[in-house]
Scaffold this active site. Structure first.
Site, PDB file in Angstrom:
ATOM      1  N   SER A  70       0.632  -1.432  -0.116  1.00  0.00           N
ATOM      2  CA  SER A  70      -0.045  -0.001   0.082  1.00  0.00           C
ATOM      3  C   SER A  70       0.813   1.542   0.090  1.00  0.00           C
ATOM      4  O   SER A  70       0.378   2.274  -0.433  1.00  0.00           O
ATOM      5  CB  SER A  70      -1.008   0.048   1.194  1.00  0.00           C
ATOM      6  OG  SER A  70      -0.247   0.205   2.414  1.00  0.00           O
ATOM      7  N   LYS A  95       0.950   4.851   6.730  1.00  0.00           N
ATOM      8  CA  LYS A  95       0.252   5.780   5.611  1.00  0.00           C
ATOM      9  C   LYS A  95       1.214   7.128   5.794  1.00  0.00           C
ATOM     10  O   LYS A  95       1.889   7.376   6.575  1.00  0.00           O
ATOM     11  CB  LYS A  95      -1.162   5.837   5.869  1.00  0.00           C
ATOM     12  CG  LYS A  95      -1.955   4.479   5.941  1.00  0.00           C
ATOM     13  CD  LYS A  95      -1.822   3.692   4.645  1.00  0.00           C
ATOM     14  CE  LYS A  95      -2.711   2.385   4.894  1.00  0.00           C
ATOM     15  NZ  LYS A  95      -2.542   1.421   3.677  1.00  0.00           N
TER      16      LYS A  95
END
Length: 300
Positions: free
Chosen positions: A79, A158
Site C-alpha cells: 500500500s 500511511k
C-alpha cells in the site's frame, strides 16, 4: 503490521522481573546471607531471582529504546509502494510526536504534531468484522458492515495528507486540499519484477509513477486508473472537514490502499511514531534475497 503488541509483552516482563528482583533485595537476601554464615557455605540465589537479576536490566533497556527512541517494523503490504516495498524493515522515531507510555500509548511528553507529508505508523482505528461467508475482514473493506472488536494492537503505516481543519477531496485520481489541487508530475510507467506479486499487479494494471508535491514534501506515488477500486472517497464516515485531533492518511500506492478514504480520520491518540529509515530490504529467494539499493534509504 505486527498483529500483536510486543511493547505490552516487554512491559509485562519488565514489571514481573523487576518485582521479583526487588522482593528478593528487600525481604529474602538478608535471610539467605544469615543462613550462609550459619552454615559456613554460600547459599545460591533461587533460579527465579537469578534470572530476574540477569534479564531485568537487558529487557528494561530494550523497552526504553523501543518505546522512547526508535522501534523496528516490517512492511507487509504494497500500500505504500513505491516509497516502501513489501519486505522493507524500517525504523520509526518514537519521540517525533511526543513520548508515550509503552503499551497504553497515552502521551507523557508533548513534542510536536505530524506535518503534511509525514509517513507515520499508527494503531489501526478500525474494527475486525466478518463478511457474509464468515471470513474475517477489516472495516476498511467496503463489504464490512458489522464491526465487532477493535484491534488497537495492529500497526499500520500511511502518509499524512490532511491536517485538522483541512477539507480533503479526491476527484478521480486527483487530490484536492482546501479546494486546491495537489500537483503531481508524471515520471513514467512503473517497472518491476514479474516474479513479485506486488510488482506484477502494478504492471498488469498499467500503473504510472508521479512526483506528488505535498507541501514541502516531494515524494513518489503510484496511480493505477484501471484498477478496480473506487476513485472517490466511498465512506460516509470520512469528515468533510478534518476534526481536531485527527488526520487523513493515505497510501502512496494510491489506488490500492485501505486508508482514510475507507475508514475515516486517524486519531492523534493512535500515533506510534514517524517512519524515517529503511535498514533492511528483504526480497527472498528468486528476487535476489536483498535489495541493497533500498538499504539505508531515508524515508520522505
Amino acid at each position: 503490521m505486527a498483529a500483536f503488541d510486543f511493547s505490552a509483552i516487554l512491559l509485562a516482563l519488565t514489571v514481573l522481573l523487576g518485582v521479583v528482583w526487588l522482593f528478593d533485595r528487600l525481604f529474602l537476601v538478608k535471610a539467605r546471607r544469615a543462613r550462609a554464615e550459619a552454615l559456613g557455605a554460600e547459599q545460591p540465589e533461587p533460579w527465579p531471582v537469578d534470572w530476574a537479576r540477569s534479564l531485568f536490566p537487558v529487557i528494561l533497556v530494550v523497552l526504553l529504546l523501543r518505546s522512547f527512541v526508535a522501534e523496528p517494523f516490517r512492511i507487509p503490504s504494497g500500500s505504500m509502494m513505491p516509497t516502501l516495498d513489501v519486505g522493507d524493515f524500517i525504523l520509526v522515531n518514537k519521540f517525533a510526536y511526543g513520548l508515550r507510555m509503552p503499551a497504553f500509548n497515552n502521551k507523557l511528553v508533548e513534542n510536536g504534531e505530524p506535518r503534511r507529508g509525514d509517513v507515520v505508523v499508527f494503531r489501526f482505528p478500525g474494527y475486525v468484522c466478518q463478511d457474509e461467508s464468515g471470513k474475517t475482514i477489516r472495516s476498511g473493506d467496503i463489504t464490512c458492515q458489522d464491526p465487532h472488536a477493535p484491534v488497537p494492537s495492529e500497526n499500520w503505516i500511511k502518509r499524512v495528507i490532511g491536517l485538522p481543519g483541512d477539507r480533503i477531496e479526491t476527484r478521480g485520481s486527483e487530490l484536492y486540499i482546501n479546494g486546491e489541487r495537489v500537483g503531481a508530475d508524471e515520471i513514467g510507467p512503473f517497472k518491476g519484477s514479474m516474479t513479485r506479486v506486488e510488482d506484477r499487479l502494478l504492471m498488469t494494471y498499467g500503473s504510472k509513477l508521479y512526483t506528488e508535491h505535498l507541501g514541502s514534501i516531494n515524494h513518489t506515488i503510484a496511480l493505477t486508473p484501471a484498477y478496480n477500486m473506487p476513485q472517490d472517497i466511498p465512506n460516509a464516515s470520512v469528515p468533510s472537514e478534518v476534526p481536531k485531533g485527527c488526520y487523513i492518511v493515505m497510501g502512496d500506492n494510491r489506488m490500492n490502499s485501505t486508508d482514510s478514504r475507507w475508514w475515516g480520520c486517524m486519531p492523534e491518540s493512535n500515533l506510534v511514531g514517524k517512519a524515517f529509515f529503511v535498514w533492511l530490504a528483504w526480497r527472498g529467494p528468486g528476487n535476489g534475497w536483498l535489495d541493497f539499493s533500498r538499504m539505508g534509504k531515508v524515508i520522505h
